[in-house]
Design an enzyme around this catalytic site. Sequence first.
Site, PDB file in Angstrom:
ATOM      1  N   HIS A 220     122.341  67.245  41.198  1.00  0.00           N
ATOM      2  CA  HIS A 220     123.199  67.347  40.710  1.00  0.00           C
ATOM      3  C   HIS A 220     123.297  66.230  39.672  1.00  0.00           C
ATOM      4  O   HIS A 220     122.651  64.928  40.531  1.00  0.00           O
ATOM      5  CB  HIS A 220     124.447  68.281  41.306  1.00  0.00           C
ATOM      6  CG  HIS A 220     123.576  69.753  40.706  1.00  0.00           C
ATOM      7  ND1 HIS A 220     124.469  70.716  40.708  1.00  0.00           N
ATOM      8  CD2 HIS A 220     123.207  70.581  41.716  1.00  0.00           C
ATOM      9  CE1 HIS A 220     124.507  72.106  40.756  1.00  0.00           C
ATOM     10  NE2 HIS A 220     123.091  71.789  41.775  1.00  0.00           N
TER      11      HIS A 220
ATOM     12  N   ARG B 245     121.887  80.182  35.104  1.00  0.00           N
ATOM     13  CA  ARG B 245     121.795  80.191  36.698  1.00  0.00           C
ATOM     14  C   ARG B 245     123.111  79.477  37.167  1.00  0.00           C
ATOM     15  O   ARG B 245     124.546  79.794  37.732  1.00  0.00           O
ATOM     16  CB  ARG B 245     121.149  81.053  37.350  1.00  0.00           C
ATOM     17  CG  ARG B 245     121.235  81.794  39.190  1.00  0.00           C
ATOM     18  CD  ARG B 245     121.678  81.053  39.912  1.00  0.00           C
ATOM     19  NE  ARG B 245     120.938  79.593  39.607  1.00  0.00           N
ATOM     20  CZ  ARG B 245     121.057  78.333  41.136  1.00  0.00           C
ATOM     21  NH1 ARG B 245     121.845  78.432  41.506  1.00  0.00           N
ATOM     22  NH2 ARG B 245     119.957  77.231  41.233  1.00  0.00           N
ATOM     23  N   ASP B 246     122.208  78.282  37.609  1.00  0.00           N
ATOM     24  CA  ASP B 246     122.963  77.267  38.486  1.00  0.00           C
ATOM     25  C   ASP B 246     123.875  76.926  37.348  1.00  0.00           C
ATOM     26  O   ASP B 246     125.394  76.344  37.256  1.00  0.00           O
ATOM     27  CB  ASP B 246     122.176  76.083  38.802  1.00  0.00           C
ATOM     28  CG  ASP B 246     122.649  75.562  39.756  1.00  0.00           C
ATOM     29  OD1 ASP B 246     124.521  75.439  39.876  1.00  0.00           O
ATOM     30  OD2 ASP B 246     122.022  74.387  40.249  1.00  0.00           O
TER      31      ASP B 246
ATOM     32  N   ASN C  12     124.606  70.236  37.025  1.00  0.00           N
ATOM     33  CA  ASN C  12     122.879  69.568  36.862  1.00  0.00           C
ATOM     34  C   ASN C  12     122.455  68.594  35.982  1.00  0.00           C
ATOM     35  O   ASN C  12     123.064  68.284  34.875  1.00  0.00           O
ATOM     36  CB  ASN C  12     122.157  71.045  37.121  1.00  0.00           C
ATOM     37  CG  ASN C  12     121.752  71.954  37.666  1.00  0.00           C
ATOM     38  OD1 ASN C  12     123.188  72.429  37.329  1.00  0.00           O
ATOM     39  ND2 ASN C  12     121.151  72.463  39.084  1.00  0.00           N
TER      40      ASN C  12
ATOM     41  N   CYS D 225     128.420  74.599  41.578  1.00  0.00           N
ATOM     42  CA  CYS D 225     128.485  75.921  42.568  1.00  0.00           C
ATOM     43  C   CYS D 225     129.705  75.753  43.395  1.00  0.00           C
ATOM     44  O   CYS D 225     130.220  74.976  43.904  1.00  0.00           O
ATOM     45  CB  CYS D 225     127.441  75.294  43.781  1.00  0.00           C
ATOM     46  SG  CYS D 225     127.118  75.966  45.584  1.00  0.00           S
TER      47      CYS D 225
ATOM     48  N   HIS E 181     115.800  68.765  42.433  1.00  0.00           N
ATOM     49  CA  HIS E 181     116.705  69.900  42.042  1.00  0.00           C
ATOM     50  C   HIS E 181     118.175  68.804  42.453  1.00  0.00           C
ATOM     51  O   HIS E 181     118.827  69.175  43.287  1.00  0.00           O
ATOM     52  CB  HIS E 181     116.944  70.779  42.546  1.00  0.00           C
ATOM     53  CG  HIS E 181     117.967  72.069  42.539  1.00  0.00           C
ATOM     54  ND1 HIS E 181     117.740  73.086  41.462  1.00  0.00           N
ATOM     55  CD2 HIS E 181     119.789  72.061  42.397  1.00  0.00           C
ATOM     56  CE1 HIS E 181     119.238  73.744  41.512  1.00  0.00           C
ATOM     57  NE2 HIS E 181     120.179  73.056  41.511  1.00  0.00           N
TER      58      HIS E 181
HETATM   59  P1  HMG Z   1     128.060  88.566  53.819  1.00  0.00           P
HETATM   60  O1  HMG Z   1     129.513  88.815  53.200  1.00  0.00           O
HETATM   61  O2  HMG Z   1     128.365  87.576  55.051  1.00  0.00           O
HETATM   62  O3  HMG Z   1     127.287  89.484  53.609  1.00  0.00           O
HETATM   63  O4  HMG Z   1     127.658  87.837  52.392  1.00  0.00           O
HETATM   64  P2  HMG Z   1     127.525  91.108  54.116  1.00  0.00           P
HETATM   65  O5  HMG Z   1     125.492  91.567  54.632  1.00  0.00           O
HETATM   66  O6  HMG Z   1     128.268  91.312  55.335  1.00  0.00           O
HETATM   67  O7  HMG Z   1     127.633  91.672  52.719  1.00  0.00           O
HETATM   68  C1  HMG Z   1     129.111  91.588  52.212  1.00  0.00           C
HETATM   69  C2  HMG Z   1     129.093  92.527  50.940  1.00  0.00           C
HETATM   70  O8  HMG Z   1     128.373  92.193  50.030  1.00  0.00           O
HETATM   71  C3  HMG Z   1     128.719  93.909  51.454  1.00  0.00           C
HETATM   72  O9  HMG Z   1     129.272  94.372  50.142  1.00  0.00           O
HETATM   73  C4  HMG Z   1     127.387  93.827  50.642  1.00  0.00           C
HETATM   74  O10 HMG Z   1     126.705  94.913  50.173  1.00  0.00           O
HETATM   75  C5  HMG Z   1     127.499  92.868  49.624  1.00  0.00           C
HETATM   76  P3  HMG Z   1     130.984  95.639  50.575  1.00  0.00           P
HETATM   77  O11 HMG Z   1     130.392  96.738  51.342  1.00  0.00           O
HETATM   78  O12 HMG Z   1     131.956  94.560  50.899  1.00  0.00           O
HETATM   79  O13 HMG Z   1     131.390  95.831  49.318  1.00  0.00           O
HETATM   80  N1  HMG Z   1     126.235  92.526  49.499  1.00  0.00           N
HETATM   81  C6  HMG Z   1     125.562  91.918  47.925  1.00  0.00           C
HETATM   82  N2  HMG Z   1     126.447  92.865  46.949  1.00  0.00           N
HETATM   83  C7  HMG Z   1     124.770  92.232  46.286  1.00  0.00           C
HETATM   84  N3  HMG Z   1     123.799  91.586  45.995  1.00  0.00           N
HETATM   85  C8  HMG Z   1     123.296  91.132  47.706  1.00  0.00           C
HETATM   86  C9  HMG Z   1     124.048  91.486  48.615  1.00  0.00           C
HETATM   87  N4  HMG Z   1     124.403  91.300  50.236  1.00  0.00           N
HETATM   88  C10 HMG Z   1     125.370  91.555  50.281  1.00  0.00           C
HETATM   89  N5  HMG Z   1     122.372  90.725  47.569  1.00  0.00           N
HETATM   90  C11 HMG Z   1     125.992  87.157  51.315  1.00  0.00           C
HETATM   91  C12 HMG Z   1     126.424  87.003  52.401  1.00  0.00           C
HETATM   92  C13 HMG Z   1     124.835  85.923  51.300  1.00  0.00           C
HETATM   93  C14 HMG Z   1     125.351  88.132  51.209  1.00  0.00           C
HETATM   94  C15 HMG Z   1     127.209  85.771  50.149  1.00  0.00           C
HETATM   95  O14 HMG Z   1     127.202  85.149  51.146  1.00  0.00           O
HETATM   96  C16 HMG Z   1     126.634  85.768  49.366  1.00  0.00           C
HETATM   97  O15 HMG Z   1     126.188  86.244  48.159  1.00  0.00           O
HETATM   98  N6  HMG Z   1     126.373  84.270  48.436  1.00  0.00           N
HETATM   99  C17 HMG Z   1     125.736  84.103  47.107  1.00  0.00           C
HETATM  100  C18 HMG Z   1     126.238  82.377  47.262  1.00  0.00           C
HETATM  101  C19 HMG Z   1     125.794  81.871  45.959  1.00  0.00           C
HETATM  102  O16 HMG Z   1     125.199  82.441  45.171  1.00  0.00           O
HETATM  103  N7  HMG Z   1     125.838  80.401  45.849  1.00  0.00           N
HETATM  104  C20 HMG Z   1     125.483  80.123  44.622  1.00  0.00           C
HETATM  105  C21 HMG Z   1     123.550  80.175  44.785  1.00  0.00           C
HETATM  106  S1  HMG Z   1     123.089  79.050  45.424  1.00  0.00           S
HETATM  107  C22 HMG Z   1     123.468  76.900  44.371  1.00  0.00           C
HETATM  108  O17 HMG Z   1     124.399  77.527  43.653  1.00  0.00           O
HETATM  109  C23 HMG Z   1     122.498  76.155  45.318  1.00  0.00           C
HETATM  110  C24 HMG Z   1     121.630  75.808  44.604  1.00  0.00           C
HETATM  111  O18 HMG Z   1     121.397  75.514  43.192  1.00  0.00           O
HETATM  112  C25 HMG Z   1     120.916  74.037  45.247  1.00  0.00           C
HETATM  113  C26 HMG Z   1     121.472  72.893  45.105  1.00  0.00           C
HETATM  114  O19 HMG Z   1     121.640  72.977  44.595  1.00  0.00           O
HETATM  115  O20 HMG Z   1     121.341  72.475  46.523  1.00  0.00           O
HETATM  116  C27 HMG Z   1     120.209  76.935  45.022  1.00  0.00           C
HETATM  117 MG    MG Z   2     122.286  73.670  42.515  1.00  0.00          MG
END
Ligand code: HMG
Ligand code: MG
Length: 286
Positions: A207, A13-14, A247, A238, A205
């Site tokens: 990096h 994933r990450d 990481n 990310c 966690h």
């Molecule tokens: P948004 O645009 O505000 O959401 O995004 P929305 O509810 O308005 O939906 C927009 C579109 O996304 C719609 O589709 C929804 O159906 C779809 P459209 O009508 O435009 O075709 N949608 C989804 N599709 C699939 N699965 C879902 C989903 N939700 C909505 N669950 C949202 C808000 C949270 C969805 C968006 O910002 C997003 O997906 N963000 C994810 C970002 C991400 O994955 N970042 C990396 C992970 S975090 C990380 O790496 C940090 C971590 O490792 C810890 C660290 O290192 O600190 C964990």
């Molecule tokens: Mg991370």
Amino acid sequence: MSEFVTIFEMGPRDGLQNEKRFVPTEDKIALVDRLSECGFRKIEVTSFVSPKWVPQMADAQEVMEGIHRHPAVVYSVLTPNVKGYTAALKVSADEVAIFGSASEGFSNKNINCSVAESIERFKPLLEKARYDEMPVRGYVSCVTDCPYDGPTPPEKVAEVAKILYELGCYEISLGDTIGAATPETIGRMLDAVLAVVPAEKVAGHYHDTKGRALENIEVSLDKGLRTFDSTIGGLGGCPYAPGAKGNVATEAVAELMQRRGFETGLRLEKLAELAEFAKSLRSDTA
Ligand code: HMG
Ligand code: MG
């Protein structure tokens, strides 16, 4: 008997989410299957997030359906909202994770809402998960530094960690998202968090952008943390955190634990082999 440290493998994933080239689904499945033979208790497999935001994770369902599950391994997935949670249920994920931030800038860029709005968004998910008896892990990102807002106040991290814990997350994973933390900033941040969440419910966690993740883990070990997230071969970054490199590498954490006399259950020789395979999946080597 030596004390146990859980190493939570994040590579699929990450580690892969930020790869420019789309990593073929069968390679992701092969990575998870090979990780499952290394002795991990927990593997984060993929994310049920918007494919427009993170195209690399668009095959989340296929990956979850394609892996061969080892009975001793918990297979976890990221779920930012109820839509993601419902998809995770459909593929029988063992555990889900929600991801919030201690900084507003990163929250807005990563999940398109403020910190307060994100908590409101998590509440219905947590309610459903409680009903389903689904364990939920809670991430707090940018625990010492944010790529948009600069240094993060430790009290803010403690505030978000406490809210997620009280809302039902079984564990809070503290993310040094851009690998800018130092033993001093990690220490100060942990002092604030551990005043409100017990150490056995907190994970690190980190990096490794600046090469300090192992030192930060050592400080965290000294403060009582016993769970650390890492990626095989140090894969990662990310997409919404510019400058976030990989990481900390799983094999390096496993060796550190061995040196410090902790048990991890991991097979070090298998990890070394798998680190090579993991690195071969990177765009710059594939
Ligand atoms: P948004 O645009 O505000 O959401 O995004 P929305 O509810 O308005 O939906 C927009 C579109 O996304 C719609 O589709 C929804 O159906 C779809 P459209 O009508 O435009 O075709 N949608 C989804 N599709 C699939 N699965 C879902 C989903 N939700 C909505 N669950 C949202 C808000 C949270 C969805 C968006 O910002 C997003 O997906 N963000 C994810 C970002 C991400 O994955 N970042 C990396 C992970 S975090 C990380 O790496 C940090 C971590 O490792 C810890 C660290 O290192 O600190 C964990
Ligand atoms: Mg991370």
